[in-house]
Design a protein around this motif. Structure first.
Motif, PDB file in Angstrom:
ATOM      1  N   SER A 135       0.822  -1.198   0.000  1.00 22.28           N
ATOM      2  CA  SER A 135       0.000   0.000   0.000  1.00 22.28           C
ATOM      3  C   SER A 135       0.868   1.265   0.000  1.00 22.28           C
ATOM      4  O   SER A 135       0.615   2.219  -0.742  1.00 22.28           O
ATOM      5  CB  SER A 135      -0.892  -0.061   1.246  1.00 22.28           C
ATOM      6  N   LYS A 136       1.914   1.259   0.819  1.00 24.71           N
ATOM      7  CA  LYS A 136       2.832   2.404   0.915  1.00 24.71           C
ATOM      8  C   LYS A 136       3.522   2.645  -0.433  1.00 24.71           C
ATOM      9  O   LYS A 136       3.663   3.785  -0.892  1.00 24.71           O
ATOM     10  CB  LYS A 136       3.875   2.068   1.990  1.00 24.71           C
ATOM     11  N   CYS A 137       3.940   1.560  -1.066  1.00 18.70           N
ATOM     12  CA  CYS A 137       4.644   1.633  -2.345  1.00 18.70           C
ATOM     13  C   CYS A 137       3.709   2.163  -3.455  1.00 18.70           C
ATOM     14  O   CYS A 137       4.121   2.959  -4.301  1.00 18.70           O
ATOM     15  CB  CYS A 137       5.124   0.216  -2.662  1.00 18.70           C
ATOM     16  N   ILE A 138       2.452   1.733  -3.426  1.00 16.98           N
ATOM     17  CA  ILE A 138       1.469   2.216  -4.413  1.00 16.98           C
ATOM     18  C   ILE A 138       1.283   3.728  -4.259  1.00 16.98           C
ATOM     19  O   ILE A 138       1.263   4.465  -5.242  1.00 16.98           O
ATOM     20  CB  ILE A 138       0.121   1.477  -4.239  1.00 16.98           C
ATOM     21  N   ASN A 139       1.161   4.185  -2.998  1.00 15.07           N
ATOM     22  CA  ASN A 139       1.000   5.629  -2.764  1.00 15.07           C
ATOM     23  C   ASN A 139       2.124   6.436  -3.399  1.00 15.07           C
ATOM     24  O   ASN A 139       1.906   7.528  -3.900  1.00 15.07           O
ATOM     25  CB  ASN A 139       0.986   5.927  -1.257  1.00 15.07           C
ATOM     26  N   ILE A 140       3.344   5.883  -3.360  1.00 14.99           N
ATOM     27  CA  ILE A 140       4.488   6.606  -3.938  1.00 14.99           C
ATOM     28  C   ILE A 140       4.386   6.651  -5.464  1.00 14.99           C
ATOM     29  O   ILE A 140       4.438   7.724  -6.060  1.00 14.99           O
ATOM     30  CB  ILE A 140       5.819   5.953  -3.494  1.00 14.99           C
ATOM     31  N   VAL A 141       4.215   5.495  -6.106  1.00 12.84           N
ATOM     32  CA  VAL A 141       4.268   5.510  -7.579  1.00 12.84           C
ATOM     33  C   VAL A 141       3.040   6.177  -8.196  1.00 12.84           C
ATOM     34  O   VAL A 141       3.097   6.679  -9.320  1.00 12.84           O
ATOM     35  CB  VAL A 141       4.505   4.107  -8.206  1.00 12.84           C
TER      36      VAL A 141
ATOM     37  N   GLY B 287      12.651 -11.862  -5.367  1.00 13.85           N
ATOM     38  CA  GLY B 287      12.272 -11.416  -4.025  1.00 13.85           C
ATOM     39  C   GLY B 287      11.904  -9.956  -3.913  1.00 13.85           C
ATOM     40  O   GLY B 287      11.796  -9.404  -2.812  1.00 13.85           O
ATOM     41  N   LYS B 288      11.737  -9.300  -5.063  1.00  8.75           N
ATOM     42  CA  LYS B 288      11.361  -7.882  -5.053  1.00  8.75           C
ATOM     43  C   LYS B 288      10.168  -7.668  -5.972  1.00  8.75           C
ATOM     44  O   LYS B 288      10.113  -8.241  -7.072  1.00  8.75           O
ATOM     45  CB  LYS B 288      12.519  -7.012  -5.593  1.00  8.75           C
ATOM     46  N   LEU B 289       9.239  -6.810  -5.564  1.00  8.42           N
ATOM     47  CA  LEU B 289       8.200  -6.342  -6.469  1.00  8.42           C
ATOM     48  C   LEU B 289       8.520  -4.884  -6.796  1.00  8.42           C
ATOM     49  O   LEU B 289       8.628  -4.044  -5.897  1.00  8.42           O
ATOM     50  CB  LEU B 289       6.810  -6.440  -5.821  1.00  8.42           C
ATOM     51  N   LYS B 290       8.712  -4.619  -8.108  1.00  8.71           N
ATOM     52  CA  LYS B 290       9.000  -3.252  -8.543  1.00  8.71           C
ATOM     53  C   LYS B 290       7.713  -2.660  -9.101  1.00  8.71           C
ATOM     54  O   LYS B 290       7.066  -3.260  -9.953  1.00  8.71           O
ATOM     55  CB  LYS B 290      10.042  -3.277  -9.673  1.00  8.71           C
ATOM     56  N   LEU B 291       7.330  -1.464  -8.640  1.00  9.13           N
ATOM     57  CA  LEU B 291       6.147  -0.768  -9.154  1.00  9.13           C
ATOM     58  C   LEU B 291       6.603   0.475  -9.904  1.00  9.13           C
ATOM     59  O   LEU B 291       7.524   1.171  -9.454  1.00  9.13           O
ATOM     60  CB  LEU B 291       5.232  -0.344  -8.011  1.00  9.13           C
ATOM     61  N   THR B 292       5.950   0.767 -11.031  1.00  6.32           N
ATOM     62  CA  THR B 292       6.297   1.953 -11.809  1.00  6.32           C
ATOM     63  C   THR B 292       5.043   2.693 -12.231  1.00  6.32           C
ATOM     64  O   THR B 292       4.060   2.078 -12.641  1.00  6.32           O
ATOM     65  CB  THR B 292       7.068   1.566 -13.091  1.00  6.32           C
ATOM     66  N   GLY B 293       5.094   4.021 -12.095  1.00  6.24           N
ATOM     67  CA  GLY B 293       4.018   4.881 -12.609  1.00  6.24           C
ATOM     68  C   GLY B 293       4.653   6.016 -13.388  1.00  6.24           C
ATOM     69  O   GLY B 293       5.681   6.553 -12.973  1.00  6.24           O
ATOM     70  N   THR B 294       4.091   6.382 -14.521  1.00  8.07           N
ATOM     71  CA  THR B 294       4.668   7.487 -15.301  1.00  8.07           C
ATOM     72  C   THR B 294       3.602   8.194 -16.130  1.00  8.07           C
ATOM     73  O   THR B 294       2.587   7.599 -16.484  1.00  8.07           O
ATOM     74  CB  THR B 294       5.794   6.995 -16.240  1.00  8.07           C
ATOM     75  N   ASP B 295       3.843   9.488 -16.408  1.00  9.18           N
ATOM     76  CA  ASP B 295       3.031  10.206 -17.389  1.00  9.18           C
ATOM     77  C   ASP B 295       3.917  10.632 -18.567  1.00  9.18           C
ATOM     78  O   ASP B 295       3.575  11.551 -19.299  1.00  9.18           O
ATOM     79  CB  ASP B 295       2.331  11.409 -16.759  1.00  9.18           C
TER      80      ASP B 295
ATOM     81  N   GLU C  42       6.404  12.457 -18.655  1.00  7.05           N
ATOM     82  CA  GLU C  42       7.230  13.592 -18.236  1.00  7.05           C
ATOM     83  C   GLU C  42       8.026  13.194 -16.993  1.00  7.05           C
ATOM     84  O   GLU C  42       9.208  13.438 -16.885  1.00  7.05           O
ATOM     85  CB  GLU C  42       6.348  14.808 -17.882  1.00  7.05           C
ATOM     86  N   ILE C  43       7.293  12.575 -16.049  1.00  5.61           N
ATOM     87  CA  ILE C  43       7.913  12.144 -14.803  1.00  5.61           C
ATOM     88  C   ILE C  43       7.648  10.652 -14.658  1.00  5.61           C
ATOM     89  O   ILE C  43       6.625  10.143 -15.151  1.00  5.61           O
ATOM     90  CB  ILE C  43       7.336  12.958 -13.614  1.00  5.61           C
ATOM     91  N   GLY C  44       8.594   9.920 -14.067  1.00  3.77           N
ATOM     92  CA  GLY C  44       8.390   8.486 -13.846  1.00  3.77           C
ATOM     93  C   GLY C  44       8.835   8.142 -12.439  1.00  3.77           C
ATOM     94  O   GLY C  44       9.858   8.646 -11.966  1.00  3.77           O
ATOM     95  N   ILE C  45       8.042   7.319 -11.743  1.00  2.00           N
ATOM     96  CA  ILE C  45       8.408   6.951 -10.377  1.00  2.00           C
ATOM     97  C   ILE C  45       8.422   5.436 -10.265  1.00  2.00           C
ATOM     98  O   ILE C  45       7.468   4.759 -10.659  1.00  2.00           O
ATOM     99  CB  ILE C  45       7.439   7.575  -9.352  1.00  2.00           C
ATOM    100  N   LYS C  46       9.526   4.908  -9.784  1.00  2.00           N
ATOM    101  CA  LYS C  46       9.729   3.476  -9.656  1.00  2.00           C
ATOM    102  C   LYS C  46      10.074   3.221  -8.198  1.00  2.00           C
ATOM    103  O   LYS C  46      10.936   3.877  -7.636  1.00  2.00           O
ATOM    104  CB  LYS C  46      10.902   3.071 -10.552  1.00  2.00           C
ATOM    105  N   SER C  47       9.365   2.274  -7.567  1.00  2.00           N
ATOM    106  CA  SER C  47       9.656   1.978  -6.168  1.00  2.00           C
ATOM    107  C   SER C  47       9.584   0.476  -5.975  1.00  2.00           C
ATOM    108  O   SER C  47       8.786  -0.197  -6.618  1.00  2.00           O
ATOM    109  CB  SER C  47       8.647   2.704  -5.277  1.00  2.00           C
ATOM    110  N   SER C  48      10.421  -0.067  -5.101  1.00  2.00           N
ATOM    111  CA  SER C  48      10.390  -1.512  -4.949  1.00  2.00           C
ATOM    112  C   SER C  48      10.206  -1.912  -3.503  1.00  2.00           C
ATOM    113  O   SER C  48      10.507  -1.158  -2.579  1.00  2.00           O
ATOM    114  CB  SER C  48      11.647  -2.144  -5.545  1.00  2.00           C
ATOM    115  N   VAL C  49       9.654  -3.129  -3.314  1.00  2.00           N
ATOM    116  CA  VAL C  49       9.282  -3.604  -1.994  1.00  2.00           C
ATOM    117  C   VAL C  49       9.560  -5.110  -1.954  1.00  2.00           C
ATOM    118  O   VAL C  49       9.453  -5.800  -2.978  1.00  2.00           O
ATOM    119  CB  VAL C  49       7.797  -3.231  -1.710  1.00  2.00           C
ATOM    120  N   ASP C  50       9.963  -5.603  -0.783  1.00  2.00           N
ATOM    121  CA  ASP C  50      10.235  -7.039  -0.649  1.00  2.00           C
ATOM    122  C   ASP C  50       8.959  -7.854  -0.799  1.00  2.00           C
ATOM    123  O   ASP C  50       7.895  -7.440  -0.356  1.00  2.00           O
ATOM    124  CB  ASP C  50      10.830  -7.338   0.742  1.00  2.00           C
TER     125      ASP C  50
END
Lengths: 368, 368
Positions: free
Chosen positions: A11-17, A40-48, A50-58
Motif C-alpha cells: 500500500s505504501k509503495c502504491i501511494n508513492i508511484v 524477491g522484489k516487487l517493482k512498481l512503476t508509474g509514469t506520465d 514527463e515524470i516516472g516513479i519506480k519503487s520496490s518492496v520485498d
C-alpha cells in the motif's frame, strides 16, 4: 507471476508511484501501474512520460513475471484490505487474482510489453545531497517558478553546480528565489527541472538526513531516494542569467523580526486582496516600519520596530509576492536591502548567505 | 459602541455564527454579522433567513451599541490578530475601528436597524435532551434525508415526541432511518427540520452531556446550546407515515459483525461503483454471507460468518444505501430481517431497539 506480499508495505509503495500517474492521460496504459516481480522484489512503476516513479518492496516471489494494472482501482483495493499477507496471481491472459483473508478480487490487466521504458541511471554523472537539504532547497524556491506557460523555461527551476556549490533558482518575472548550498560535486552542470517534478520529489522525501543521489544527462534527471527512483525530463531552453539581477549595492538596509513581519503582512493582505492590485505600502523611517493597505471596505495600519541603516523609503509591493518570500525564511531575523522604490528589494536571512529572495516593487501613481 | 474583548473568545464566537451565514445571499446585509454590545456581553448573530445563529461572549462594555459588519473580512481579521485584548470602537457613521497591539483596522459597517429579527424563544413549548444523545440522533439519520427537491418535505427529518419518547426520522424513497430515545417531554409534537439546520446543530454541539433545550412553535424551532441559540424555519407539508413501512414479520434473521460487514461492503463497493448501478449482491445461506459485485474491469467475492435463523436468500442492494446505514451503527453486531428479495431489509443493532434502518433491495433481471 505469483507473489505473496504484506498489505501495508504494498500500500505504501502504491501511494508513492501513484504520484507519477496523471488522471488525464490519453494513453490508456499510462493509467496503470507496472508491476514486475523478480528475485524477491516487487517493482512498481508509474509514469506520465514527463515524470516516472519506480519503487520496490520485498515480496515472496513464487513465480516471476509482470503486468500493468489500473492504478486507481488497484490502489483502492489494496488500501482497503486488512493488514495481512496478500497473494497476487497473474495468469497468461493478464488476469490478476488477488486474495487476502476472505476477500478475493479478479481484475483485468494489460501486458507489460507495451509499457514505456523509463531512462536508466547514469552512474558516471551524479552527486549526492542530504535529504533535508534538498527538501529545504525545493521548499524555498519552488513557489517562485512561473505559473503560466508564456515562457516555458521559467515553469522550472535551474539546478546549477559549480565549485562544490549547488544552487536551485526560480524566477517568474516578479520575484527570484535562490538557494545555494555546499555539496561535494565534481562536475559543473546547469539543468532546468520542471516544478511539478520538484513538487513530487519533495512529497516523497522523508524528513531524515540520508543522502539522495542525483544523476543526469542532457535530457533527463534521476533522483534516487532509498527504494524509490524518480526520473524526469528536463526543460529545454536558456534560463535567465539571474546573477546579473542580484546587485550588492544598496541605499538602505532594514532588519526586522521574520515572524512578526509575516503576521503583519498577512493581516494587511486581508484588505489588500480586496483591492484590485493586492497592494501593500511599506513606509520605513527611523526605527519603525509601517504597513498600510486600503480597499473599498476599509483600511489597515500595522507597525513594527526595525533596525535601519541608510535612507528612509516609501515603497509598495504585491502582498502575495513579498509574503511568500518571507514565509520561506526560517531564521529569526531578515534584512531587506533597497536602493529606491523602483528598484528590486533583496531579502535575506540575517547572517545567512545561502538564501536570497528578490522582489520587484509596484510603482505607484503620483497621487497614491 | 465601544468594547474590549479577548481575541480568542471573539474568534470562537465568530466561527459559530458564521455557520448561519450564506456566501450566496442576495440581501447584502445578510453577508454581515450583527454585533450588539450590552451589559458586559457581546451578542453576535448570523442568518440566511432560513437558519439563524446567535452566540454571546463576555466583554468589557465601555459604550453600548450595535453594528452590522462584513462577516468574511471581520472574521479573517479577528482570527489573524494576536491573542491579546482587542478594542472595538464604532462611531455614529457605522465606521468600525479595531485596535489590537500595533494593528489598527478601519472597516465600513452598516446600521443594525436594517438587520432582520430572529424568532424569540417560546418558554412554554420546550423539552430538554442531552447533547450527546441529540448528536447521535442526528448522525444516525441525517444521511437518509432526500438530496433532491422533488419532494421538499423529505429534505428534512421528522422530529416526533410522544409518551416521553423523541424520534428523529429520515426517508429518501430508497431507505429510512429512525432513531428513538427516551426523553422527558410533556407534549406531543411533530415537526420537520431542514437537514441543513441539523447539520449545523451537529457541528456546533460539543461532545459533552450538558442539556440542549429545544423549543418550537408552528413555524420555527430553536436549539438552545449554552451561550448559543440556533433558530430555524420548519418545513411545511405532510411527512410520510413511516411506521406503516416498518413491518415486524420476517422470514429470515441474520446476525453479523458490524465492522467486518462494513469493511467487506466497502471493498465490494470499489467495483460496484465502476458499474452502472452501484450493485452488490448478497447471498445468505447456512453460516455464510457472500458479497459479490461485477464490473467491466473485474469482480469481487467477500465472505463473512453469520448466525442465520430462517430461509436462505439471494438479494441485491445499491451499495451506497446499505453501507451508509451500517456505518451509522456503533454496536458490535447487527441483525438483518428480511422477507424476500423484493421486500425491504430491516437492519438493527443487536439488542438495541433505539435504531432502525430500512433499505429497499434492487430487483434483478432474471439473468443476473
Amino acid at each position: 507471476m505469483k507473489i505473496k506480499i504484506q498489505q501495508r508495505e504494498l500500500s505504501k509503495c502504491i501511494n508513492i508511484v501513484q504520484k507519477g500517474i496523471s488522471s488525464k492521460t490519453t494513453l490508456p496504459i499510462l493509467s496503470g501501474i507496472l508491476l514486475e516481480a523478480k528475485e524477491g522484489k516487487l517493482k512498481l512503476t508509474g509514469t506520465d512520460l514527463e515524470i516516472g516513479i519506480k519503487s520496490s518492496v520485498d515480496c515472496e516471489t513464487i513465480k516471476e513475471g509482470s503486468i500493468v494494472i489500473t492504478s486507481r482501482i488497484f490502489g483502492d483495493i489494496i488500501r482497503k484490505l486488512p493488514d495481512m499477507p496478500i497473494e497476487i496471481n497473474v495468469d497468461e491472459n493478464n488476469n490478476m487474482h488477488i486474495q487476502c483473508g476472505n476477500s478475493k478480487f479478479n481484475l483485468i490487466g494489460q501486458s507489460a510489453i507495451d509499457y514505456p521504458q523509463l531512462p536508466e541511471i547514469f552512474e558516471s554523472n551524479y552527486f549526492e545531497i542530504p535529504k533535508d537539504l534538498l527538501k529545504s532547497m525545493i521548499r524555498q524556491t519552488i513557489f517562485a517558478t512561473a505559473q503560466d506557460e508564456t515562457r516555458p523555461i521559467l515553469t522550472g527551476a535551474l539546478l546549477e553546480t559549480s565549485n562544490n556549490n549547488v544552487s536551485l533558482v526560480a524566477i517568474d518575472g516578479y520575484r527570484l528565489a535562490v538557494k545555494k548550498v555546499s555539496v561535494n560535486v565534481s562536475e559543473d552542470i546547469k539543468v532546468v527541472i520542471p516544478a511539478k517534478t520538484l513538487n513530487e520529489v519533495n512529497k516523497i522525501l522523508e524528513d531524515d538526513d540520508a543522502e539522495v543521489k542525483i544523476s543526469y544527462n542532457q535530457g533527463n534527471i534521476i533522483f534516487n531516494i532509498g527504494d524509490t527512483l524518480i526520473t524526469s525530463r528536463l526543460l529545454e531552453g536558456q534560463f535567465l542569467n539571474y546573477s546579473d539581477i542580484i546587485r550588492n549595492e544598496y541605499k538602505l538596509k532594514a532588519k526586522v523580526n521574520t515572524r512578526d513581519f509575516q503576521e503583519c503582512l498577512e493581516r494587511a493582505s486581508l484588505l489588500a486582496r480586496e483591492g484590485k492590485n493586492n497592494l501593500v505600502k511599506i513606509d520605513i523611517s527611523d526605527d519603525k516600519l509601517i504597513i498600510t493597505s486600503n480597499s473599498e471596505i476599509g483600511n489597515v495600519h500595522e507597525e513594527l520596530p526595525i533596525k535601519l541603516e541608510g535612507n528612509d523609503i516609501k515603497i509598495a509591493f504585491n502582498s502575495k509576492y513579498i509574503l511568500e518570500g518571507i514565509k520561506a525564511i526560517d531564521s529569526e531575523e531578515i534584512e531587506m536591502n533597497m536602493i529606491s522604490n523602483v528598484n528590486p528589494c533583496i531579502i535575506r536571512p540575517v547572517e545567512d548567505n545561502s538564501y536570497t529572495y528578490l522582489v520587484l516593487p509596484v510603482r505607484l501613481a503620483a497621487d497614491e
